[in-house]
Write a protein that holds these residues in place. Structure first.
Motif, PDB file in Angstrom:
ATOM      1  N   THR A   1       0.791  -2.675  -8.646  1.00  0.00           N
ATOM      2  CA  THR A   1       0.020  -2.014  -8.177  1.00  0.00           C
ATOM      3  C   THR A   1       0.444  -0.911  -7.063  1.00  0.00           C
ATOM      4  OG1 THR A   1      -1.781  -3.733  -8.489  1.00  0.00           O
ATOM      5  CG2 THR A   1      -1.958  -1.933  -6.625  1.00  0.00           C
ATOM      6  N   ARG A   2       1.666  -1.574  -6.128  1.00  0.00           N
ATOM      7  CA  ARG A   2       2.086  -0.799  -5.177  1.00  0.00           C
ATOM      8  C   ARG A   2       3.137   0.223  -5.812  1.00  0.00           C
ATOM      9  NH1 ARG A   2       6.881  -3.453  -1.408  1.00  0.00           N
ATOM     10  NH2 ARG A   2       5.385  -5.180  -1.792  1.00  0.00           N
ATOM     11  N   ALA A   3       3.497  -0.004  -7.066  1.00  0.00           N
ATOM     12  CA  ALA A   3       4.517   1.159  -7.699  1.00  0.00           C
ATOM     13  C   ALA A   3       3.600   2.222  -8.209  1.00  0.00           C
ATOM     14  CB  ALA A   3       5.135   0.652  -8.979  1.00  0.00           C
ATOM     15  N   LEU A   4       2.458   2.089  -8.872  1.00  0.00           N
ATOM     16  CA  LEU A   4       1.314   3.049  -9.233  1.00  0.00           C
ATOM     17  C   LEU A   4       0.920   3.904  -7.910  1.00  0.00           C
ATOM     18  CD1 LEU A   4      -0.258   1.191 -12.185  1.00  0.00           C
ATOM     19  CD2 LEU A   4       1.549   3.031 -12.186  1.00  0.00           C
ATOM     20  N   HIS A   5       0.503   3.003  -6.960  1.00  0.00           N
ATOM     21  CA  HIS A   5       0.063   3.722  -5.850  1.00  0.00           C
ATOM     22  C   HIS A   5       0.895   4.673  -5.057  1.00  0.00           C
ATOM     23  CE1 HIS A   5      -3.185   3.225  -2.838  1.00  0.00           C
ATOM     24  NE2 HIS A   5      -3.874   2.368  -3.686  1.00  0.00           N
TER      25      HIS A   5
ATOM     26  N   ALA B   1      -3.691   6.982 -13.064  1.00  0.00           N
ATOM     27  CA  ALA B   1      -3.404   6.708 -11.489  1.00  0.00           C
ATOM     28  C   ALA B   1      -4.142   7.645 -10.518  1.00  0.00           C
ATOM     29  CB  ALA B   1      -2.237   6.025 -11.323  1.00  0.00           C
ATOM     30  N   THR B   2      -4.035   8.838 -11.036  1.00  0.00           N
ATOM     31  CA  THR B   2      -4.442   9.913  -9.983  1.00  0.00           C
ATOM     32  C   THR B   2      -5.966  10.394 -10.569  1.00  0.00           C
ATOM     33  OG1 THR B   2      -3.421  11.553 -11.216  1.00  0.00           O
ATOM     34  CG2 THR B   2      -2.292  10.322  -9.606  1.00  0.00           C
TER      35      THR B   2
ATOM     36  N   VAL C   1      -2.746  -1.650 -14.325  1.00  0.00           N
ATOM     37  CA  VAL C   1      -2.177  -2.869 -14.019  1.00  0.00           C
ATOM     38  C   VAL C   1      -2.719  -4.043 -14.743  1.00  0.00           C
ATOM     39  CG1 VAL C   1      -1.843  -4.665 -12.149  1.00  0.00           C
ATOM     40  CG2 VAL C   1      -1.645  -2.259 -11.613  1.00  0.00           C
ATOM     41  N   HIS C   2      -4.135  -3.871 -14.942  1.00  0.00           N
ATOM     42  CA  HIS C   2      -4.538  -5.230 -15.749  1.00  0.00           C
ATOM     43  C   HIS C   2      -4.032  -5.074 -17.277  1.00  0.00           C
ATOM     44  CE1 HIS C   2      -7.675  -7.950 -17.722  1.00  0.00           C
ATOM     45  NE2 HIS C   2      -8.054  -6.903 -18.331  1.00  0.00           N
ATOM     46  N   ARG C   3      -4.024  -4.030 -17.714  1.00  0.00           N
ATOM     47  CA  ARG C   3      -3.614  -3.669 -19.226  1.00  0.00           C
ATOM     48  C   ARG C   3      -2.157  -3.998 -19.157  1.00  0.00           C
ATOM     49  NH1 ARG C   3      -3.117   1.212 -20.376  1.00  0.00           N
ATOM     50  NH2 ARG C   3      -4.227   2.275 -18.622  1.00  0.00           N
ATOM     51  N   LEU C   4      -1.399  -3.949 -18.472  1.00  0.00           N
ATOM     52  CA  LEU C   4       0.134  -4.281 -18.068  1.00  0.00           C
ATOM     53  C   LEU C   4       0.196  -5.678 -18.251  1.00  0.00           C
ATOM     54  CD1 LEU C   4       1.766  -1.663 -15.909  1.00  0.00           C
ATOM     55  CD2 LEU C   4       2.496  -2.329 -18.149  1.00  0.00           C
ATOM     56  N   LEU C   5      -0.496  -6.197 -17.370  1.00  0.00           N
ATOM     57  CA  LEU C   5      -0.497  -7.727 -17.182  1.00  0.00           C
ATOM     58  C   LEU C   5      -0.851  -8.435 -18.542  1.00  0.00           C
ATOM     59  CD1 LEU C   5      -1.748  -8.315 -13.691  1.00  0.00           C
ATOM     60  CD2 LEU C   5       0.631  -8.353 -14.413  1.00  0.00           C
ATOM     61  N   ALA C   6      -1.934  -8.022 -19.148  1.00  0.00           N
ATOM     62  CA  ALA C   6      -2.556  -8.448 -20.480  1.00  0.00           C
ATOM     63  C   ALA C   6      -1.623  -8.083 -21.655  1.00  0.00           C
ATOM     64  CB  ALA C   6      -3.875  -7.921 -20.574  1.00  0.00           C
ATOM     65  N   ALA C   7      -0.509  -7.093 -21.618  1.00  0.00           N
ATOM     66  CA  ALA C   7       0.213  -6.766 -22.839  1.00  0.00           C
ATOM     67  C   ALA C   7       0.815  -7.957 -23.448  1.00  0.00           C
ATOM     68  CB  ALA C   7       1.060  -5.605 -22.340  1.00  0.00           C
ATOM     69  N   PRO C   8       0.691  -8.119 -24.809  1.00  0.00           N
ATOM     70  CA  PRO C   8       1.476  -9.330 -25.326  1.00  0.00           C
ATOM     71  C   PRO C   8       2.663  -9.449 -25.417  1.00  0.00           C
ATOM     72  CG  PRO C   8       0.461  -7.796 -27.101  1.00  0.00           C
ATOM     73  CD  PRO C   8      -0.086  -7.624 -25.803  1.00  0.00           C
ATOM     74  N   ASP C   9       3.406  -8.137 -24.993  1.00  0.00           N
ATOM     75  CA  ASP C   9       4.747  -8.062 -25.120  1.00  0.00           C
ATOM     76  C   ASP C   9       5.547  -7.881 -23.622  1.00  0.00           C
ATOM     77  OD1 ASP C   9       3.714  -5.372 -24.972  1.00  0.00           O
ATOM     78  OD2 ASP C   9       5.653  -4.617 -25.658  1.00  0.00           O
ATOM     79  N   ARG C  10       4.470  -8.043 -22.558  1.00  0.00           N
ATOM     80  CA  ARG C  10       4.973  -7.876 -21.168  1.00  0.00           C
ATOM     81  C   ARG C  10       5.808  -9.129 -20.974  1.00  0.00           C
ATOM     82  NH1 ARG C  10       3.784 -10.786 -16.188  1.00  0.00           N
ATOM     83  NH2 ARG C  10       1.537 -11.292 -17.263  1.00  0.00           N
ATOM     84  N   ARG C  11       6.808  -8.740 -20.297  1.00  0.00           N
ATOM     85  CA  ARG C  11       7.649 -10.044 -19.820  1.00  0.00           C
ATOM     86  C   ARG C  11       8.249  -9.749 -18.298  1.00  0.00           C
ATOM     87  NH1 ARG C  11      13.255 -12.673 -22.529  1.00  0.00           N
ATOM     88  NH2 ARG C  11      13.483 -14.009 -21.172  1.00  0.00           N
ATOM     89  N   SER C  12       7.895 -10.579 -17.746  1.00  0.00           N
ATOM     90  CA  SER C  12       8.258 -10.353 -16.115  1.00  0.00           C
ATOM     91  C   SER C  12       9.223 -11.528 -15.699  1.00  0.00           C
ATOM     92  CB  SER C  12       7.018 -10.614 -15.024  1.00  0.00           C
ATOM     93  OG  SER C  12       6.276  -9.466 -15.113  1.00  0.00           O
ATOM     94  N   LEU C  13      10.481 -10.935 -14.871  1.00  0.00           N
ATOM     95  CA  LEU C  13      11.352 -11.808 -14.458  1.00  0.00           C
ATOM     96  C   LEU C  13      11.328 -11.907 -12.956  1.00  0.00           C
ATOM     97  CD1 LEU C  13      14.585 -10.430 -16.625  1.00  0.00           C
ATOM     98  CD2 LEU C  13      12.972 -12.058 -17.328  1.00  0.00           C
ATOM     99  N   LEU C  14      11.369 -13.166 -12.342  1.00  0.00           N
ATOM    100  CA  LEU C  14      11.096 -13.304 -10.917  1.00  0.00           C
ATOM    101  C   LEU C  14      12.513 -13.392  -9.992  1.00  0.00           C
ATOM    102  CD1 LEU C  14       7.747 -14.934 -11.077  1.00  0.00           C
ATOM    103  CD2 LEU C  14       8.317 -12.482 -10.746  1.00  0.00           C
ATOM    104  N   VAL C  15      12.454 -12.999  -9.000  1.00  0.00           N
ATOM    105  CA  VAL C  15      13.701 -13.195  -8.204  1.00  0.00           C
ATOM    106  C   VAL C  15      13.205 -14.332  -7.172  1.00  0.00           C
ATOM    107  CG1 VAL C  15      15.238 -12.191  -6.354  1.00  0.00           C
ATOM    108  CG2 VAL C  15      14.464 -10.595  -8.436  1.00  0.00           C
TER     109      VAL C  15
ATOM    110  N   SER D   1      -9.591   2.607  -9.307  1.00  0.00           N
ATOM    111  CA  SER D   1     -10.320   1.856 -10.461  1.00  0.00           C
ATOM    112  C   SER D   1      -9.097   2.182 -11.529  1.00  0.00           C
ATOM    113  CB  SER D   1     -11.348   2.537 -11.021  1.00  0.00           C
ATOM    114  OG  SER D   1     -11.686   3.997 -11.163  1.00  0.00           O
ATOM    115  N   GLY D   2      -8.366   3.301 -11.620  1.00  0.00           N
ATOM    116  CA  GLY D   2      -7.644   3.770 -12.606  1.00  0.00           C
ATOM    117  C   GLY D   2      -6.410   2.777 -12.247  1.00  0.00           C
ATOM    118  N   VAL D   3      -5.775   2.622 -11.219  1.00  0.00           N
ATOM    119  CA  VAL D   3      -4.511   2.002 -10.911  1.00  0.00           C
ATOM    120  C   VAL D   3      -5.111   0.407 -11.323  1.00  0.00           C
ATOM    121  CG1 VAL D   3      -3.328   1.066  -9.125  1.00  0.00           C
ATOM    122  CG2 VAL D   3      -3.689   3.300  -8.931  1.00  0.00           C
ATOM    123  N   GLU D   4      -6.186  -0.136 -11.101  1.00  0.00           N
ATOM    124  CA  GLU D   4      -6.411  -1.479 -11.173  1.00  0.00           C
ATOM    125  C   GLU D   4      -6.410  -1.659 -12.983  1.00  0.00           C
ATOM    126  OE1 GLU D   4     -10.185  -4.700 -10.664  1.00  0.00           O
ATOM    127  OE2 GLU D   4     -10.157  -2.634  -9.507  1.00  0.00           O
ATOM    128  N   ASP D   5      -6.898  -0.541 -13.474  1.00  0.00           N
ATOM    129  CA  ASP D   5      -7.180  -0.959 -14.943  1.00  0.00           C
ATOM    130  C   ASP D   5      -5.787  -0.705 -15.604  1.00  0.00           C
ATOM    131  OD1 ASP D   5      -8.559  -0.700 -17.632  1.00  0.00           O
ATOM    132  OD2 ASP D   5      -7.362   1.314 -17.789  1.00  0.00           O
TER     133      ASP D   5
END
Length: 284
Positions: A142-146, A47-48, A165-179, A159-163
């Protein structure tokens, strides 16, 4: 009036595993200062873009005399701008090593999944959210890493932040809960987890709470409580610990702004396991 000191922490269940030391030795990353072992190598923070000397294990005696250890490391790794050192939470190292990320394990019993419905917020557990919902998650991550990079005095590497975030979103074990809030078309917050994370140093599987963010300040406390409860139930169902982290902003002396957050989490039955600590290379 000063508050009473925090109770001493017990040794962490995320202590260095023998299998990790053997693997580091085979990879050529295990070395010694005198007779004291440490595991260190170069790492570029995505990210930096900062090139760091990452120390995943150091003998407690080295941590107590960190200036000597750092002097050796900066000579061994002349291109690194900083050292980042993993320290078990129950060890207080030399103060030259300042907190960067505190990792905490949720140790409270997860609440039952029969809480009464709340008219203000609902936690959406859907496995497949819409593309629009996923865009919100991506923007929040993205905001959190920024923000973390800026808080440390860095210009974010876009580019590092974007990459990342992309890897997090694509992770097979990623699970997001929404409010969700009744009457609003879009979510107002999220909790994103990795449900099959692995800590190589301790050889421990866990559920990593990557980020929690709630945009609506009037609902933040309630929504955060419900998100944490849902994450704790997820981890308990998997038979794994739930671990999150607090980032410490750069500050010039005085009180650490993130220390109050860590203290509050401890009161809510989050127990620190380990801390990544940071020291910059001295100017010539």
């Amino acid at each position: 009036m000063s508050s009473a000191p925090e109770a001493a922490l017990p040794p962490s269940p995320f202590a260095t595993a023998d299998v990790y030391i053997r693997a580091a030795d085979e990879a050529g990353l295990l070395s010694r200062i005198g007779r004291l072992p440490l595991v260190a190598g170069e790492y570029r923070e995505p990210a930096t873009g900062e090139l760091q000397c990452l120390v995943e294990h150091a003998d407690p005696e080295l941590l107590a005399h960190a200036p000597r250890m750092l002097d050796v490391l900066f000579r061994r790794f002349p291109d690194c701008a900083a050292a980042v050192v993993r320290v078990p939470a129950h060890i207080t190292p030399h103060p030259v090593l300042r907190p960067l990320h505190t990792y905490l394990r949720h140790t409270a019993a997860p609440p039952p999944d029969d809480a009464p419905a709340c008219d203000l917020v609902d936690i959406d557990h859907a496995a497949d959210h819409s593309h629009r919902d996923q865009d919100f998650v991506g923007r929040w991550l993205t905001r959190a890493l920024h923000d973390a990079a800026v808080d440390r005095g860095h210009t974010p590497d876009e580019s590092g932040v974007e990459d990342s975030v992309h890897r997090l979103l694509a992770a097979p074990d990623r699970r997001s809960l929404l409010v969700r809030v009744p009457g609003r078309p879009d979510p107002v917050g999220h909790a994103t987890m990795l449900t099959d994370a692995h800590d190589d140093v301790s050889d421990t599987r866990f559920v990593e709470l990557v980020d929690i963010l709630v945009d609506d300040s009037s609902l933040r406390r309630l929504a955060t409580e419900r998100l944490v409860a849902a994450c704790a139930r997820t981890a308990a169902a998997l038979g794994l610990p739930l671990v999150g982290n607090v980032s410490h902003p750069l500050h010039d002396g005085g009180a650490d702004p993130a220390a109050e957050i860590v203290a509050a989490l401890r009161r809510q039955r989050w127990t620190p396991t380990h801390v990544y600590r940071h020291a910059v290379r001295p100017r010539p």
